[in-house]
Design a protein around this motif. Structure first.
Motif, PDB file in Angstrom:
ATOM      1  N   THR A   1       0.763  -0.924   0.163  1.00 35.34           N
ATOM      2  CA  THR A   1       0.392   0.767  -0.024  1.00 35.34           C
ATOM      3  C   THR A   1       0.973   1.641  -0.301  1.00 35.34           C
ATOM      4  O   THR A   1       0.330   2.340  -0.383  1.00 35.34           O
ATOM      5  CB  THR A   1      -0.729   0.270   0.915  1.00 35.34           C
ATOM      6  N   LEU A   2       1.561   1.130   0.761  1.00 37.63           N
ATOM      7  CA  LEU A   2       2.888   2.437   0.807  1.00 37.63           C
ATOM      8  C   LEU A   2       3.551   2.157  -0.803  1.00 37.63           C
ATOM      9  O   LEU A   2       3.741   3.794  -0.943  1.00 37.63           O
ATOM     10  CB  LEU A   2       3.911   2.085   2.190  1.00 37.63           C
TER      11      LEU A   2
ATOM     12  N   LYS B   1       2.320   6.506  -2.806  1.00 39.74           N
ATOM     13  CA  LYS B   1       4.365   6.445  -3.634  1.00 39.74           C
ATOM     14  C   LYS B   1       4.269   6.363  -5.455  1.00 39.74           C
ATOM     15  O   LYS B   1       4.905   7.760  -5.306  1.00 39.74           O
ATOM     16  CB  LYS B   1       5.501   6.001  -3.004  1.00 39.74           C
ATOM     17  N   LYS B   2       3.651   6.077  -5.640  1.00 42.19           N
ATOM     18  CA  LYS B   2       3.973   5.150  -7.521  1.00 42.19           C
ATOM     19  C   LYS B   2       2.770   6.147  -7.837  1.00 42.19           C
ATOM     20  O   LYS B   2       3.505   6.815  -8.772  1.00 42.19           O
ATOM     21  CB  LYS B   2       3.334   4.005  -7.585  1.00 42.19           C
TER      22      LYS B   2
ATOM     23  N   LEU C   1       2.589   8.204   2.213  1.00 45.93           N
ATOM     24  CA  LEU C   1       2.048   7.788   3.415  1.00 45.93           C
ATOM     25  C   LEU C   1       2.680   7.500   4.067  1.00 45.93           C
ATOM     26  O   LEU C   1       4.127   7.067   4.217  1.00 45.93           O
ATOM     27  CB  LEU C   1       1.502   6.894   3.058  1.00 45.93           C
ATOM     28  N   GLU C   2       2.463   7.157   5.642  1.00 48.37           N
ATOM     29  CA  GLU C   2       3.849   6.510   6.828  1.00 48.37           C
ATOM     30  C   GLU C   2       2.933   5.597   7.475  1.00 48.37           C
ATOM     31  O   GLU C   2       1.398   5.201   6.769  1.00 48.37           O
ATOM     32  CB  GLU C   2       3.661   7.306   7.628  1.00 48.37           C
ATOM     33  N   GLU C   3       2.803   4.466   8.044  1.00 54.91           N
ATOM     34  CA  GLU C   3       2.591   3.065   8.165  1.00 54.91           C
ATOM     35  C   GLU C   3       1.972   2.933   9.105  1.00 54.91           C
ATOM     36  O   GLU C   3       0.312   3.041   9.110  1.00 54.91           O
ATOM     37  CB  GLU C   3       3.706   2.154   8.594  1.00 54.91           C
ATOM     38  N   ARG C   4       1.360   4.775  10.019  1.00 51.56           N
ATOM     39  CA  ARG C   4       0.841   5.500  11.204  1.00 51.56           C
ATOM     40  C   ARG C   4      -0.571   5.494  10.424  1.00 51.56           C
ATOM     41  O   ARG C   4      -1.516   5.703  11.133  1.00 51.56           O
ATOM     42  CB  ARG C   4       1.337   6.341  11.513  1.00 51.56           C
TER      43      ARG C   4
ATOM     44  N   LEU D   1      -7.531   3.778   5.874  1.00 51.80           N
ATOM     45  CA  LEU D   1      -7.106   4.448   6.734  1.00 51.80           C
ATOM     46  C   LEU D   1      -7.460   5.415   7.983  1.00 51.80           C
ATOM     47  O   LEU D   1      -8.819   4.806   8.248  1.00 51.80           O
ATOM     48  CB  LEU D   1      -6.649   5.376   5.784  1.00 51.80           C
ATOM     49  N   ALA D   2      -6.442   5.609   8.247  1.00 53.40           N
ATOM     50  CA  ALA D   2      -6.295   6.206   9.702  1.00 53.40           C
ATOM     51  C   ALA D   2      -7.917   7.211   9.615  1.00 53.40           C
ATOM     52  O   ALA D   2      -8.197   7.533  10.954  1.00 53.40           O
ATOM     53  CB  ALA D   2      -5.551   6.633  10.724  1.00 53.40           C
ATOM     54  N   ARG D   3      -8.189   8.442   8.326  1.00 50.61           N
ATOM     55  CA  ARG D   3      -8.371   9.099   8.024  1.00 50.61           C
ATOM     56  C   ARG D   3      -9.452   9.269   7.911  1.00 50.61           C
ATOM     57  O   ARG D   3      -8.347   9.138   6.314  1.00 50.61           O
ATOM     58  CB  ARG D   3      -7.541  10.426   8.675  1.00 50.61           C
ATOM     59  N   ARG D   4     -10.317   9.870   7.001  1.00 52.82           N
ATOM     60  CA  ARG D   4     -10.959  10.013   5.843  1.00 52.82           C
ATOM     61  C   ARG D   4     -10.807  11.036   5.052  1.00 52.82           C
ATOM     62  O   ARG D   4     -10.306  10.570   3.622  1.00 52.82           O
ATOM     63  CB  ARG D   4     -12.780  10.431   5.937  1.00 52.82           C
TER      64      ARG D   4
END
Length: 303
Positions: free
Chosen positions: A160-161, A165-166, A171-174, A206-209
């Protein structure tokens, strides 16, 4: 004729004399002049101007620093509010779904003799619709990544990361709550028609929308990106990042899209799990919620 003699006194002679000051007292040397054009004056002005600019720049830097701190504080507060809302939604929505599910199951368990009311049929349809929408609301932080070959021992979070990037998003893992392949594991083989079965999609929460929205936006901008650099494969191929839809909405969207192509509708899309269609620019936007809406807007629903 008598001539007249004009005589002047010594005082009058003195008054008529023009006294010219010495040139040594009037003219100053160019080096000692203190006018605006002297090098010393220009140097002094340049120095004062430089000090003024330095003070202004320092003041601007301090102001920008304070502004950045303020914006950073607002960002943290917004992120905190989003996280709290997500937690509340994740807590409330499942409860609502369970309540709707229980009501629906009670109605569906009624015997045929009891279940002969048109009103009850309408209620059941409405409950199914509400249950589907609650389930869709619970997926508002989710995306599906399709088209990536599945490998033993793979890290779906790392994939996913790399996908992010592609398509130009950092994005970060958190930022990732979870990432996993959708459905039971299956053997990758050809089907009865000799076609290679597609790999399972990766479902990412994801952590946030706002992070989900950024990912979808980046995917639209980089539409057409392929798997090179993400998955080791003989031949690179396109991958797709889309909103995650419920099974009912996924089927509804597929059918709407196929009928739209058949009838020449220019736009069929989803937003926040809702399905929309528009025949052409400037025409009415149609919301597709049920199979009845397909019949309403497209007539015969046979693809």
């Amino acid at each position: 004729m008598m001539s007249q003699n004009y005589e002047t006194s010594e005082e009058e002679e003195f008054m008529n004399v023009t006294v010219r000051p010495s040139s040594k007292k009037v003219h100053k040397s160019f080096e000692d002049a203190d006018d605006d054009s002297s090098p010393k004056s220009l140097a002094r002005q340049v120095k004062l101007l430089g000090e003024l600019v330095t003070r202004e720049m320092s003041s601007m830097r301090q102001e920008l620093s304070r502004l950045n701190l303020t914006i950073s504080g607002f960002d943290k507060r917004v992120s905190s509010i989003e996280e709290r809302l997500d937690i509340l939604e994740q807590k409330i929505l499942p409860d609502n779904r369970m309540e709707l599910q229980e009501r629906l199951e009670k109605l569906e368990k009624r015997s045929p003799a009891e279940d002969n009311s048109v009103a009850e049929s309408v209620i059941i349809s409405q409950l199914r619709l509400e249950l589907n929408e609650r389930e869709q609301d619970n997926m508002l932080n989710d995306v599906e990544i399709a088209g990536l070959d599945e490998k033993n021992g793979e890290s779906t979070i790392n994939i996913t990361l790399l996908v992010a990037k592609k398509i130009g998003l950092s994005l970060e893992e958190r930022d990732i709550v979870s990432a996993e392949r959708l459905g039971p594991r299956r053997i990758i083989a050809d089907d009865a028609a000799g076609q290679r079965r597609p790999p399972r999609a990766i479902v990412v929460r994801l952590a946030r929308r706002s992070v989900r929205d950024d990912l979808l936006r980046a995917a639209r901008v980089r539409r057409g990106a392929d798997t090179s650099g993400i998955i080791e494969a003989v031949q690179s191929k396109r991958f797709y990042v889309n909103e995650r839809l419920t099974a009912a909405n996924k089927h509804l969207f597929y059918k709407t899209r196929e009928l739209g192509r058949r009838d020449g509708w220019r736009y069929v899309w989803t937003k926040d799990g809702r399905i929309y269609a528009r025949r052409k620019d400037g025409s009415e936007v149609c919301r597709i919620r049920t199979p009845n809406d397909i019949t309403k807007f497209f007539g015969n629903g046979t693809v």
